[in-house]
Design a protein around this motif. Structure first.
Motif, short mmCIF file in Angstrom:
data_model
loop_
_atom_site.label_atom_id
_atom_site.label_comp_id
_atom_site.label_asym_id
_atom_site.label_seq_id
_atom_site.Cartn_x
_atom_site.Cartn_y
_atom_site.Cartn_z
N THR A 193 0.87 -1.27 -0.02
CA THR A 193 -0.03 0.05 -0.16
C THR A 193 1.01 1.24 -0.10
O THR A 193 1.95 1.29 0.66
CB THR A 193 -0.83 -0.06 1.38
OG1 THR A 193 -1.65 -0.98 1.30
CG2 THR A 193 -1.82 1.41 1.39
N ALA A 201 0.68 4.42 1.56
CA ALA A 201 0.07 5.15 2.69
C ALA A 201 0.53 6.56 2.81
O ALA A 201 0.09 7.40 3.71
CB ALA A 201 0.21 4.55 3.95
N PRO A 244 -3.16 -2.59 -8.19
CA PRO A 244 -3.65 -1.53 -7.14
C PRO A 244 -4.32 -0.47 -8.57
O PRO A 244 -4.18 -0.56 -9.50
CB PRO A 244 -2.21 -0.59 -6.98
CG PRO A 244 -1.22 -1.61 -7.18
CD PRO A 244 -1.65 -2.58 -8.17
N SER A 255 -3.18 3.64 -2.85
CA SER A 255 -3.52 2.76 -3.60
C SER A 255 -2.92 1.35 -3.05
O SER A 255 -1.84 1.48 -2.29
CB SER A 255 -3.09 2.60 -5.10
OG SER A 255 -3.73 3.52 -5.94
N ALA A 256 -3.65 0.29 -3.44
CA ALA A 256 -2.99 -1.19 -2.65
C ALA A 256 -3.02 -2.33 -3.58
O ALA A 256 -3.89 -2.03 -4.43
CB ALA A 256 -3.92 -1.28 -1.44
#
Length: 182
Positions: free
Chosen positions: A34, A36, A74, A117-118
Motif C-alpha cells: 500500500t 500510505a 492497485p 492505492s493497494a
C-alpha cells in the motif's frame, strides 16, 4: 517556492497461508502493499518502477504459473511484468522457465503507485519431499525496490515443516556413573 511536497510511504505485509506444512504440500505466499503516503511512488519513465521481489527459499520449489495467478493490481496501475531468475538474481527472463529452476521472482509495476492505492502479489511453492534442510523452518522474505536494486523495505513469513526430525546419529546410555565410569 510555494510548492507543497508530500511523501510516499509504501507499506508491505508478507504472509504464508499456513503456519505448518508437511513435505510435498504447498505454501501460498502473498505480499500486500500500500502507498500510505501523500504522493505517487515509483517512476517507470526513469527506469525506476516500483518492484516487488521474492527469493524462493531453500527446501521448496516454485509452483509453475503461480506468480501470475490471483494477483490484485492497485487502482491506477495498468499492469505488472513478472521476471524470473534461475541463478539467484544474476540474470532475469520474461519467459517462465521450468518451475524447479526458479530461484527468484520480480513483479515490475507499469505505472507509479498512486497515493492510497493497494495491491497484492501471490505465488506458491511445494515443500521438498524428503525435506532435507537443516532447519525445520522455511523463512521467506519479500522486498520492495525501485528497479532492479536492493530492497528498501522487506517483510517475511515463516512456516514450520512437520515430520520426522533427528538430532544426530549416536545413541548414548546414561548409566548415572559419570564421566569415565563403567
Amino acid at each position: 517556492e510555494g510548492r507543497v511536497r508530500g511523501a510516499a510511504r509504501v507499506l508491505r505485509d508478507k504472509t504464508a497461508e499456513v503456519a505448518t506444512v508437511w513435505p510435498s504440500n504447498s505454501i501460498a505466499y502473498s505480499v500486500a502493499y500500500t502507498n500510505a503516503g501523500e504522493v505517487a511512488t515509483g517512476d517507470p519513465s526513469l527506469g525506476l518502477p516500483l518492484v516487488l521481489q521474492d527469493e524462493i527459499p531453500d527446501g521448496v520449489s516454485y509452483v509453475a504459473g503461480s506468480a501470475t495467478a490471483n494477483n490484485a493490481l492497485p487502482s491506477g496501475v495498468g499492469s505488472y511484468t513478472v521476471f524470473y531468475s534461475t541463478d539467484g538474481g544474476a540474470t532475469w527472463s520474461l519467459t517462465e522457465p521450468s518451475a524447479a529452476l526458479v530461484t527468484d521472482l520480480q513483479w515490475w509495476l507499469s505505472d507509479a503507485l498512486p497515493a492510497g492505492s493497494a495491491g497484492t502479489i501471490r505465488f506458491s511453492v511445494t515443500v521438498d519431499s524428503p525435506y532435507l534442510e537443516p532447519s525445520p523452518v522455511i523463512h521467506n522474505v519479500a522486498g520492495i525496490s525501485f528497479g532492479d536494486t536492493e530492497p528498501f523495505a522487506t517483510d517475511d513469513a515463516d512456516t514450520l515443516v512437520l515430520g520426522e526430525n533427528s538430532v544426530g546419529d549416536t545413541v548414548f546410555a546414561d548409566t548415572g556413573v559419570g564421566a569415565g565410569g563403567v
